[in-house]
Scaffold this motif. Structure first.
Motif, PDB file in Angstrom:
ATOM      1  N   LEU A 143      -2.736  -4.424  -8.770  1.00 23.11           N
ATOM      2  CA  LEU A 143      -2.776  -3.804 -10.043  1.00 23.11           C
ATOM      3  C   LEU A 143      -3.178  -2.280  -9.393  1.00 23.11           C
ATOM      4  CD1 LEU A 143      -4.464  -6.173 -12.527  1.00 23.11           C
ATOM      5  CD2 LEU A 143      -1.764  -5.452 -12.530  1.00 23.11           C
ATOM      6  N   ALA A 144      -3.906  -2.052  -8.454  1.00 23.67           N
ATOM      7  CA  ALA A 144      -4.045  -1.024  -7.971  1.00 23.67           C
ATOM      8  C   ALA A 144      -4.671  -1.087  -6.235  1.00 23.67           C
ATOM      9  CB  ALA A 144      -5.579  -0.239  -8.719  1.00 23.67           C
ATOM     10  N   ALA A 145      -4.658   0.029  -5.626  1.00 30.21           N
ATOM     11  CA  ALA A 145      -5.015   0.160  -4.339  1.00 30.21           C
ATOM     12  C   ALA A 145      -5.460   1.510  -3.946  1.00 30.21           C
ATOM     13  CB  ALA A 145      -3.943  -0.357  -3.520  1.00 30.21           C
ATOM     14  N   ILE A 146      -6.674   1.598  -3.613  1.00 32.05           N
ATOM     15  CA  ILE A 146      -7.443   3.007  -3.477  1.00 32.05           C
ATOM     16  C   ILE A 146      -8.000   2.893  -2.505  1.00 32.05           C
ATOM     17  CG2 ILE A 146      -8.940   4.591  -4.487  1.00 32.05           C
ATOM     18  CD1 ILE A 146      -8.645   3.017  -7.200  1.00 32.05           C
ATOM     19  N   VAL A 147      -7.800   4.022  -1.369  1.00 31.43           N
ATOM     20  CA  VAL A 147      -8.562   4.174  -0.160  1.00 31.43           C
ATOM     21  C   VAL A 147      -9.862   4.683  -0.717  1.00 31.43           C
ATOM     22  CG1 VAL A 147      -8.716   5.581   2.141  1.00 31.43           C
ATOM     23  CG2 VAL A 147      -6.429   4.515   1.043  1.00 31.43           C
ATOM     24  N   LEU A 148     -10.816   4.309  -0.285  1.00 29.84           N
ATOM     25  CA  LEU A 148     -12.449   4.647  -0.684  1.00 29.84           C
ATOM     26  C   LEU A 148     -12.820   5.382   0.310  1.00 29.84           C
ATOM     27  CD1 LEU A 148     -13.928   1.485  -2.474  1.00 29.84           C
ATOM     28  CD2 LEU A 148     -13.161   3.362  -3.406  1.00 29.84           C
ATOM     29  N   GLY A 149     -12.478   5.128   1.723  1.00 34.03           N
ATOM     30  CA  GLY A 149     -13.329   6.076   2.721  1.00 34.03           C
ATOM     31  C   GLY A 149     -12.773   5.689   4.023  1.00 34.03           C
TER      32      GLY A 149
END
Length: 160
Positions: A104-110
């Motif tokens: 549903l989502a994919a986010i690069v956090l660091g």
């Protein structure tokens, strides 16, 4: 950002000064937050087309929720859970093999130029919720509230 450096960006407290971790200087590491729609009866989406796919472009190191140490049903640390065709001998299409499950989502956090290896455990460092800085933890909680009942995973990758 410089690969193979101690530079850090984003919302992850990479343990670059932890004496238990050796910097292998392989290129760096990065962490993604992904959301899996694990609701069997009624999925998150009201309409179709609500999914994101990712590609496995670097080395998968770990998943905070599917660690073999914590999950006896997981022998791969989550790689085949997230990339179900990675080891499929019948799949000759490389793109299909590298394609993730629908998220549903994919986010690069660091990300960082550091890459940490624990000699005693014989494994690379991988991110957990406790490794997120306050902004990262707040973002995690926001995403969690946006997708109630869905599973959030912190995936760590090695950039070689």
């Amino acid at each position: 950002m410089n690969r193979r450096s101690l530079d850090v960006s984003g919302c992850v407290n990479f343990p670059i000064h932890d004496p238990d971790l050796k910097n292998t200087e392989e290129g760096g590491m990065f962490v993604k937050l992904v959301v899996c729609d694990n609701q069997e009866e009624h999925g998150f989406a009201v309409c179709s087309g609500v999914s994101v796919n990712d590609l496995l472009l670097e080395v998968f190191v770990g998943d905070d929720r599917r660690d073999p140490e914590k999950d006896p049903n997981s022998t791969t640390g989550g790689e085949t859970y997230h990339y179900p065709c990675i080891d499929d001998p019948d799949t000759s299409d490389m793109l299909r093999r590298l394609l993730s499950r629908p998220y549903l989502a994919a986010i690069v956090l660091g990300s960082t130029g550091w890459s940490g290896w624990n000699e005693d455990l014989e494994e690379y460092w991988h991110c957990t919720f406790a490794d997120l800085n306050p902004a990262g933890q707040a973002l995690y909680r926001q995403v969690e509230s946006l997708y109630p009942g869905c599973d959030l995973h912190l995936l760590t990758f090695l950039d070689t």
